[in-house]
Design an enzyme around this catalytic site. Structure first.
Site, short mmCIF file in Angstrom:
data_model
loop_
_atom_site.label_atom_id
_atom_site.label_comp_id
_atom_site.label_asym_id
_atom_site.label_seq_id
_atom_site.Cartn_x
_atom_site.Cartn_y
_atom_site.Cartn_z
CD GLU A 46 4.78 3.98 1.32
OE1 GLU A 46 3.77 4.56 1.77
OE2 GLU A 46 5.06 3.95 0.11
CG ASP A 57 -3.52 5.93 4.86
OD1 ASP A 57 -2.98 5.68 3.77
OD2 ASP A 57 -2.90 6.28 5.87
#
Length: 260
Positions: A46, A57
């Protein structure tokens, strides 16, 4: 056939997906890291498209995003770097993970064309509303052979999970806890129950669990009820702390340590 489909047809357990940010630690590190992960035995990779406001995140990946942007990484540069990787022997499935804004700025159709041209297999866009995807983008992604991955959290209702499962065609990304990536999530009774509950739904897509997986123990615990797991922040920290000349060896040891 899409490489993701092929992977999940041949491997139904202990699938390891490793995330890293494109252009980090150095702008030119993207392709060498991709090669090293494949050689180390990672099942799929990824690649994060850096963005200035990566809301899903945690601090580690946010900092890697900022450093990659400071290095000059853009969506266009990433596609330039990925040009030819399939001809160079990269066979591992590649996902691009990022946020809608840079993709829209680049141009959605152009983005899909470039994904197809460079051999990208799928995308994860956490802030893409499901209804917008279904109405505006589903046919476009399918036309260019791109599979789409959706995120599910412990708070996602069963009805919504079924809806996401019906529209996804890559895998379902199970977030182990509400919050941002990199949070140290112990595979406690609540998480175990959530993963077990999701498994019992008999979803048509494979499931990979992410957020807080950092070592062999957490990988094994996470994989008990799922097709496998995703490691991101722990790998970013490894890259951050490894001298350039030792990168390939460190990556090989890291992957071997996750899935002995």
């Amino acid at each position: 056939m899409n490489r993701l489909t092929t992977l999940f047809q041949h491997k139904t357990a202990d699938v390891l997906n490793v995330y890293f940010t494109a252009g980090f630690p150095q702008l030119t590190d993207t392709v060498p890291i991709l090669h090293a992960l494949q050689e180390a035995g990672t099942d799929l990779v990824e690649i994060g498209m850096p963005y200035s406001d990566p809301v899903a995140d945690g601090e580690t990946i946010q900092k890697s995003n900022q450093q990659a942007l400071d290095n000059g990484m853009t969506v266009a540069t990433l596609f330039e770097q990925l040009q030819g990787v399939r001809q160079q022997g990269v066979t591992v499935p590649i996902l691009l993970m990022g946020y809608l804004n840079p993709v829209v700025q680049f141009g959605i159709e152009k983005f899909c064309q470039q994904c197809q041209a460079t051999g990208v297999d799928g995308v994860i866009l956490p802030d893409l509303p499901l209804e917008v995807y279904e109405r505006e983008y589903k046919a476009l992604f399918a036309k260019h052979g791109l599979q789409v991955v959706f995120l599910v959290t412990p708070q996602t209702s069963p009805a919504r999970v079924r809806q996401l499962d019906g529209l996804a065609d890559g895998f379902i990304y199970l977030v182990a806890a509400a919050g941002t990536t990199g949070a140290q999530t112990d595979m406690n009774a609540d998480v175990d129950a959530y993963l077990s509950r999701t498994k019992a739904m008999g979803l048509r897509n494979p499931t990979l669990v992410g957020f807080g997986i950092s070592d062999a123990a957490s990988f094994a615990a996470a994989s008990r009820h799922t097709t496998g797991a995703i490691i991101g922040s722990a790998f970013i920290r490894l890259l951050q702390n490894t001298p350039a000349q030792g990168q390939a060896t460190a990556i090989k040891e890291f992957v071997a340590g996750i899935r002995p």
